[in-house]
Motif scaffolding. Structure first.
Motif, PDB file in Angstrom:
ATOM      1  N   ARG A  98      52.609 -53.442 -28.707  1.00  0.00           N
ATOM      2  CA  ARG A  98      51.370 -53.590 -29.467  1.00  0.00           C
ATOM      3  C   ARG A  98      51.604 -54.363 -30.763  1.00  0.00           C
ATOM      4  NH1 ARG A  98      47.020 -48.872 -30.182  1.00  0.00           N
ATOM      5  NH2 ARG A  98      45.435 -50.106 -31.201  1.00  0.00           N
ATOM      6  N   THR A 102      50.073 -58.062 -31.754  1.00  0.00           N
ATOM      7  CA  THR A 102      49.332 -58.279 -33.001  1.00  0.00           C
ATOM      8  C   THR A 102      49.943 -59.425 -33.796  1.00  0.00           C
ATOM      9  OG1 THR A 102      48.737 -55.949 -33.074  1.00  0.00           O
ATOM     10  CG2 THR A 102      48.539 -57.190 -35.124  1.00  0.00           C
ATOM     11  N   SER A 103      51.263 -59.420 -33.950  1.00  0.00           N
ATOM     12  CA  SER A 103      51.930 -60.497 -34.699  1.00  0.00           C
ATOM     13  C   SER A 103      51.730 -61.835 -34.017  1.00  0.00           C
ATOM     14  CB  SER A 103      53.426 -60.203 -34.815  1.00  0.00           C
ATOM     15  OG  SER A 103      53.642 -59.043 -35.561  1.00  0.00           O
ATOM     16  N   THR A 105      49.267 -62.755 -32.101  1.00  0.00           N
ATOM     17  CA  THR A 105      47.880 -63.182 -32.273  1.00  0.00           C
ATOM     18  C   THR A 105      47.651 -63.758 -33.663  1.00  0.00           C
ATOM     19  OG1 THR A 105      47.179 -61.484 -30.712  1.00  0.00           O
ATOM     20  CG2 THR A 105      45.485 -62.405 -32.141  1.00  0.00           C
TER      21      THR A 105
END
Length: 142
Positions: A98, A102-103, A105
């Motif tokens: 996860r 996130t990073s 994206t």
């Protein structure tokens, strides 16, 4: 003429801004108490989408080549996807799935925004140069 139309649009825009400023200055409405929620909803959810739709629906796009625009946009999206994949697998073993997603994206959006700004600031993208043949649009730098 076009110059008169632009002048009328700008004058009405600045008059609306001045009216809003006077309303707040003379304390007839208080933004801190939520007095502008209705107008904000109307402007952001109704009026702006309708203006964008009208602009697109009434524009003349005979001089624009979809392949050029698709190539520019497709190339940027492809590079953003490659950036996402590199960032996702670059953090492998250091973060959870996860956190890596996130990073990745964030890096991909940052890269896409960087490319968009680079074309706007330093050079005219090829897709914009296609607009120079459309009547009423002046494009320099091509």
């Amino acid at each position: 003429s076009q110059q008169e139309n632009v002048l009328l649009v700008l004058l009405s825009l600045y008059a609306a801004i001045a009216l809003g400023r006077c309303i707040v200055y003379f304390d007839w409405a208080r933004p801190s108490e939520g007095h502008f929620h209705g107008i904000a909803f109307y402007c952001n959810k109704i009026a702006l989408p309708l203006l964008i739709f009208r602009t697109i629906a009434t524009s003349e796009m005979e001089g624009i080549q979809p392949a050029v625009i698709g190539g520019c946009v497709g190339g940027k999206i492809l590079l953003a996807v490659v950036t996402w994949i590199m960032a996702y697998f670059g953090y492998k073993g250091q973060r959870t799935k996860r956190a890596r997603a996130t990073s990745a994206t964030i890096f991909a959006f940052f890269y896409y925004e960087l490319q968009r700004r680079r074309h706007r600031v330093s050079a005219v993208p090829p897709a914009v140069c296609q607009l120079r043949d459309v009547p009423g649009i002046a494009v320099g730098g091509c």
